[in-house]
Write a protein that holds these residues in place. Structure first.
Motif, PDB file in Angstrom:
ATOM      1  N   GLU A  15       6.858  -1.820   5.623  1.00  0.00           N
ATOM      2  CA  GLU A  15       7.100  -0.434   5.236  1.00  0.00           C
ATOM      3  C   GLU A  15       6.258   0.003   4.043  1.00  0.00           C
ATOM      4  O   GLU A  15       5.774   1.135   3.989  1.00  0.00           O
ATOM      5  N   HIS A  16       6.052  -0.912   3.096  1.00  0.00           N
ATOM      6  CA  HIS A  16       5.308  -0.544   1.883  1.00  0.00           C
ATOM      7  C   HIS A  16       3.812  -0.395   2.127  1.00  0.00           C
ATOM      8  O   HIS A  16       3.094   0.107   1.261  1.00  0.00           O
ATOM      9  N   THR A  19       2.244   3.183   1.622  1.00  0.00           N
ATOM     10  CA  THR A  19       2.021   3.579   0.235  1.00  0.00           C
ATOM     11  C   THR A  19       0.849   2.819  -0.369  1.00  0.00           C
ATOM     12  O   THR A  19       0.029   3.392  -1.100  1.00  0.00           O
ATOM     13  N   THR A  20       0.765   1.530  -0.064  1.00  0.00           N
ATOM     14  CA  THR A  20      -0.353   0.725  -0.549  1.00  0.00           C
ATOM     15  C   THR A  20      -1.670   1.288  -0.053  1.00  0.00           C
ATOM     16  O   THR A  20      -2.646   1.410  -0.813  1.00  0.00           O
ATOM     17  N   GLY A 111       0.595  -4.443  -1.995  1.00  0.00           N
ATOM     18  CA  GLY A 111       1.890  -3.800  -2.150  1.00  0.00           C
ATOM     19  C   GLY A 111       2.849  -4.703  -2.901  1.00  0.00           C
ATOM     20  O   GLY A 111       2.788  -5.933  -2.790  1.00  0.00           O
ATOM     21  N   ARG A 140       3.444   0.187  -6.566  1.00  0.00           N
ATOM     22  CA  ARG A 140       4.866   0.507  -6.443  1.00  0.00           C
ATOM     23  C   ARG A 140       5.108   1.828  -5.720  1.00  0.00           C
ATOM     24  O   ARG A 140       6.087   1.983  -5.025  1.00  0.00           O
ATOM     25  N   GLY A 141       4.202   2.771  -5.951  1.00  0.00           N
ATOM     26  CA  GLY A 141       4.385   4.079  -5.341  1.00  0.00           C
ATOM     27  C   GLY A 141       3.098   4.857  -5.413  1.00  0.00           C
ATOM     28  O   GLY A 141       2.129   4.454  -6.047  1.00  0.00           O
TER      29      GLY A 141
END
Length: 295
Positions: A15-16, A19-20, A111, A140-141
């Protein structure tokens, strides 16, 4: 530190990864750098009494990795036509394969694998923050691009932190953001033991002639201001544990930059305790600068 290599973005399909990927592509755009999208896979192994051997179960992990990267490459190439993006499948364990790829990179983007806190950060991210051969961004975001939110760098006077400060200047200039040089003078536990209050000193607080602990930070800031007159460089000196000061959730930061080893690190350590805990617990993206990044 290399400035001519690609930005390598490590993706695992979790899922991350979205964003990464977003953060890494934005950073590559700021730097004008090529991009390598990388995914490592490893066939599962069994361990019978005679030793290790790979399972031959037709798991299709290579096809899955190639298909995933092909989809990302097609999508992001269309969204970022000015970037040169390539995809690379790495056959083997993620840490050594990505470390090898980092040798020719100017930045490795990974990530965090979850919210702040050691129980949630991925082991791959933790190991790469220590072992990669280039700076590592642990994401992180997404960077919201707010111009008033600073880049923050921790400085303790060590050679590693001074290198981190130089890198932080570039990150702040690329983002047209202020740069906060944060110097934590004491550990909170030590102050409580001596009955001293935990307080924040104002920016550019005057140096006590009998207190040498603030002098390195003042010298760093003075030098950065001389060399970068168009950059808003601010000094914050706090009575606090360095980790708590850098990961304070009330301290907004677009990126937190740390050197891999501070003054307290033993010679030969790949990453110091402060840097390790900041990577584990920061709410913002952390950029780790290694001693070898200047080789």
């Amino acid at each position: 530190m290399r400035i001519d290599g690609p930005v390598v973005i490590a993706l695992d399909g979790a899922e991350h990864s979205a964003t990464t990927l977003e953060w890494g592509l934005a950073e590559a755009t700021l730097r004008g750098a090529d991009v390598v999208l990388a995914r490592a896979y490893q066939e599962p192994f069994e361990t019978p009494g005679a030793g290790w051997y790979p399972l031959d179960g037709g798991f299709g992990l290579e096809l899955e990795a190639k298909g995933y990267l092909a989809d990302q490459l097609e999508h992001e190439s269309a969204r970022h036509p000015a970037l040169k993006i390539e995809a690379r499948v790495l056959h083997g364990a993620a840490v050594p394969e990505l470390r090898r790829l980092s040798e020719q990179a100017q930045l490795l983007v990974v990530g965090a694998g979850g919210p702040a806190g050691r129980a949630r950060i991925g082991s791959v991210s933790t190991h790469l923050a220590a072992h990669a051969r280039c700076p590592v961004a642990v994401v992180r975001g997404a960077d919201d691009g707010a111009p008033d939110v600073p880049v923050v760098v921790g400085v303790d006077g060590s050679a590693s932190s001074l290198t981190a400060a130089d890198v932080a200047v570039r990150e702040a200039a690329l983002r047209k953001a202020p740069l906060v040089v944060l110097h934590a003078r004491e550990r909170i536990a030590d102050l409580y033991t001596r009955g001293m209050p935990v307080v924040a000193l104002g920016a550019d607080a005057p140096v006590d002639a009998d207190d040498a602990s603030q002098q390195p930070a003042n010298e760093v800031v003075a030098s950065l201001r001389r060399e970068n007159p168009d950059l808003d460089v601010r000094l914050e000196v706090v009575y606090a544990d360095p980790v708590l000061a850098l990961v304070d959730p009330e301290r907004a930061a677009r990126v937190v930059v740390v050197g891999s080893r501070g003054l307290g690190a033993f010679r030969g350590m790949l990453i110091g305790a402060v840097s390790r805990e900041v990577v584990r617990n920061a709410t913002a993206t952390v950029l780790v600068i290694h001693d070898n990044d200047t080789d």
